[in-house]
Design an enzyme around this catalytic site. Structure first.
Site, PDB file in Angstrom:
ATOM      1  N   ASP A  55       0.743  -1.228   0.147  1.00 16.07           N
ATOM      2  CA  ASP A  55       0.125  -0.029  -0.077  1.00 16.07           C
ATOM      3  C   ASP A  55       0.722   1.132   0.041  1.00 16.07           C
ATOM      4  O   ASP A  55       1.343   1.435   1.132  1.00 16.07           O
ATOM      5  CB  ASP A  55      -1.160   0.151   1.291  1.00 16.07           C
ATOM      6  CG  ASP A  55      -1.723   1.256   1.077  1.00 16.07           C
ATOM      7  OD1 ASP A  55      -2.140   1.645   0.337  1.00 16.07           O
ATOM      8  OD2 ASP A  55      -3.118   0.877   1.677  1.00 16.07           O
ATOM      9  N   ASP A  56       0.637   2.083  -1.258  1.00 13.68           N
ATOM     10  CA  ASP A  56       1.846   3.535  -1.231  1.00 13.68           C
ATOM     11  C   ASP A  56       3.291   3.574  -0.978  1.00 13.68           C
ATOM     12  O   ASP A  56       3.786   3.733  -0.152  1.00 13.68           O
ATOM     13  CB  ASP A  56       1.306   4.229   0.225  1.00 13.68           C
ATOM     14  CG  ASP A  56      -0.020   4.952   0.081  1.00 13.68           C
ATOM     15  OD1 ASP A  56      -0.851   4.237  -1.234  1.00 13.68           O
ATOM     16  OD2 ASP A  56      -0.380   6.314   0.658  1.00 13.68           O
ATOM     17  N   CYS A  95      -6.107   4.762  -3.257  1.00 13.26           N
ATOM     18  CA  CYS A  95      -6.216   2.687  -2.887  1.00 13.26           C
ATOM     19  C   CYS A  95      -7.014   2.525  -4.183  1.00 13.26           C
ATOM     20  O   CYS A  95      -7.245   1.659  -4.490  1.00 13.26           O
ATOM     21  CB  CYS A  95      -6.754   3.078  -2.160  1.00 13.26           C
ATOM     22  SG  CYS A  95      -5.010   3.537  -0.999  1.00 13.26           S
ATOM     23  N   ASP A 266      -0.183  -0.527  -4.730  1.00 13.70           N
ATOM     24  CA  ASP A 266      -1.134   0.270  -5.784  1.00 13.70           C
ATOM     25  C   ASP A 266      -1.200   0.685  -6.188  1.00 13.70           C
ATOM     26  O   ASP A 266      -1.619   1.312  -7.126  1.00 13.70           O
ATOM     27  CB  ASP A 266      -2.191   0.215  -4.195  1.00 13.70           C
ATOM     28  CG  ASP A 266      -1.963   1.013  -3.224  1.00 13.70           C
ATOM     29  OD1 ASP A 266      -1.140   1.063  -3.275  1.00 13.70           O
ATOM     30  OD2 ASP A 266      -3.273   1.199  -2.597  1.00 13.70           O
ATOM     31  N   HIS A 267       0.723   2.190  -5.951  1.00 11.55           N
ATOM     32  CA  HIS A 267       0.673   3.072  -6.456  1.00 11.55           C
ATOM     33  C   HIS A 267       1.961   3.420  -5.158  1.00 11.55           C
ATOM     34  O   HIS A 267       1.737   3.071  -4.560  1.00 11.55           O
ATOM     35  CB  HIS A 267      -0.964   4.195  -6.844  1.00 11.55           C
ATOM     36  CG  HIS A 267      -1.309   4.455  -5.332  1.00 11.55           C
ATOM     37  ND1 HIS A 267      -0.783   5.559  -4.502  1.00 11.55           N
ATOM     38  CD2 HIS A 267      -2.504   4.114  -4.866  1.00 11.55           C
ATOM     39  CE1 HIS A 267      -1.284   5.156  -3.755  1.00 11.55           C
ATOM     40  NE2 HIS A 267      -2.801   4.669  -3.145  1.00 11.55           N
TER      41      HIS A 267
END
Length: 498
Positions: A55-56, A95, A266-267
């Site tokens: 995540d992130d 997200c 996710d990014h």
């Protein structure tokens, strides 16, 4: 669990041989039994599919992607044992929209989740329905961030687990282990970590020399608060690395080589809420013993919308015609094929804490990237509506990003950090015009709320006004009292399915 599958497969073959010796008297029963055994045998040979999602985390913050100052030993190991992708993308650096693509095979505009904290269209069939139809159990272990429940009907779902002395909850390792031990069907499992997303660890006495800087942040080397935050982020990456190591240990203990394991994030956090590559380009590493050649790389463009079509392909099915993605199974098998000519990006800054009206769209191939900022100062006057309360927010959005022009063009092969805008380069006008034309064509096919005509600048709102309202304060933005609560439903473009 797969070892059990091999034994059962041999048993199934024995039953087939026995059934073939039966007389004509039992022909009808024999055919039914054979069909049942053949169906069960086919299921038992299907690979398990595991997708680990961080995540992130920036693609630049991994050892295997060139950052020697951060501990990502588990992901680096996967890269050595499998395939590393250098051109993997999500369409949105937020997200919920990013995850919705993985689960539906559709870009955010088409699946409906193109603003954070919003829902996928209720008529979309997601991975849960698609993979169940092919005999798989579909499991979510960790952070969800997608809705509605009617679209995402997991066979099993385990929430993140609180843990002492760390800033974020852990993935449910005990539940994952129990499942690996007892699974009797092929499964598709998404393990979704809350790391390294902030809140980060508190690192004492951080040093700038322990951080790797890039063109987009090298001006912050002497910013003590930034260095402290980055050190905490690195420590959170390391904590996620321990979780990945434990998962891989469980995979190696309970499952066999017929398991595809994919890692991604996710990014990127450094480009969150943008269409820059530092937000949309993602790490992507796949290990599948006896299928993927160890230590290989792929430079082909792949996208999050390609994941579900690939899983369907592996499971013996095929992608629906309305999906945006394409299977990249041939790449995993060692065939160098073009999966995508272009990948696309979407920016929607409404419904986040820093909500502003500044939508953007992006189109990219392996050489060039074109960005259109639809509410830049260059076209602000054309976007105004004549309604003072609406125009306040349109002006506010344009001025919040006053340094971003209407058009951006980058040579991403030679300028990967997008430092030099070539939109006005005379020698590249034909390149820009072709990308622009193809972008607008794609937007139309997606049912985009925007088009190429200036003056169409909708303020969007969910049905029932759920979310962060433009005309109200959030913890990160203040609205003058005179303009608060002045927007009506008539002033918005209502997104019915939200």
């Amino acid at each position: 669990m797969i070892k059990k599958h091999i034994k059962l497969t041999l048993l199934g073959l024995s039953i087939l041989a026995f059934a073939s010796c039966l007389g004509n008297k039992h022909t009808d029963t024999k055919h039914k039994d054979l069909a049942k055994v053949e169906s069960e045998t086919q299921l038992l040979t299907k690979p398990n599919l595991i997708f680990y999602l961080a995540d992130d985390q920036d693609v630049y913050d991994y050892g295997c992607y060139g950052n020697e100052k951060v501990n990502t030993a588990a992901v680096d190991r996967l890269a050595k044992e499998g395939m590393l992708f250098n051109n993997a993308f999500t369409a949105q650096a937020i997200c919920a929209p990013s995850r919705s693509q993985l689960f539906t095979g559709k870009y955010p505009l088409k699946n409906g989740c193109f603003a954070n904290h919003t829902a996928t269209r209720p008529n979309v069939e997601s991975v849960t329905a698609k993979m169940k139809n092919l005999g798989y159990e579909v499991v979510l272990a960790g952070k969800s961030h997608v809705k509605p429940q009617s679209v995402y009907q997991w066979d099993k779902e385990w929430e993140p687990v609180p843990k002492k002395d760390v800033p974020r909850d852990y993935i449910p390792l005990d539940s994952i282990e129990r499942y690996f031990k007892s699974a009797k069907k092929p499964f598709c499992m998404f393990i979704t970590s809350k790391y390294p997303h902030g809140k980060y660890f508190d690192v004492e006495n951080p040093k700038a020399e322990d951080i790797k800087f890039f063109p987009f942040n090298e001006d912050k080397k002497n910013d003590k608060d930034y260095v402290k935050s980055k050190a905490g982020y690195y420590r959170s990456i390391e904590e996620d690395n321990t979780q990945i190591e434990k998962v891989l240990q469980l995979v190696d203990t309970y499952l066999d080589d017929n398991t595809l394991f994919i890692y991604s994030a996710d990014h990127g956090v450094s480009g969150k809420f943008t269409v820059k590559d530092i937000g949309l380009k993602v790490p992507f590493v796949a290990r599948w013993p006896k299928v993927i050649k160890p230590g290989t790389t792929s430079n082909q463009l792949i996208h999050y919308t390609d994941v579900l079509p690939t899983f369907l392909n592996i499971a013996g099915g095929k992608a629906a015609e309305d999906m945006d993605g394409t299977s990249f199974l041939p790449l995993l098998q060692g065939d160098e094929v073009v999966v995508n000519k272009y990948v696309y990006g979407v920016r929607t800054n409404q419904n986040i804490l820093n909500s502003e009206v500044f939508p953007s769209r992006m189109i990219r191939d392996k050489h060039y990237k074109y960005v259109r900022n639809f509410n830049s100062l260059e076209v602000l006057e054309q976007n105004l509506t004549g309604k003072p309360n609406v125009d306040y927010f349109i002006k506010r959005g344009a001025n919040a990003f006053k340094n971003e022009p209407l058009e951006e063009l980058y040579d991403v092969q030679n300028d990967p950090f997008e430092q030099h805008n070539l939109a006005n380069d005379l020698e590249l006008q034909s390149v820009k015009e072709q990308l622009k034309k193809d972008l607008f064509k794609w937007m139309k096919s997606q049912g985009d709320i925007l088009d190429e005509t200036p003056g169409n600048m909708p303020i969007i709102t969910p049905k029932g006004n759920k979310g962060f309202k433009l005309d109200q304060d959030t913890p990160k933005r203040k609205i003058p009292d005179s303009i608060k609560n002045t927007l009506s439903l008539d002033d918005h473009k209502l997104i019915e399915h939200w």
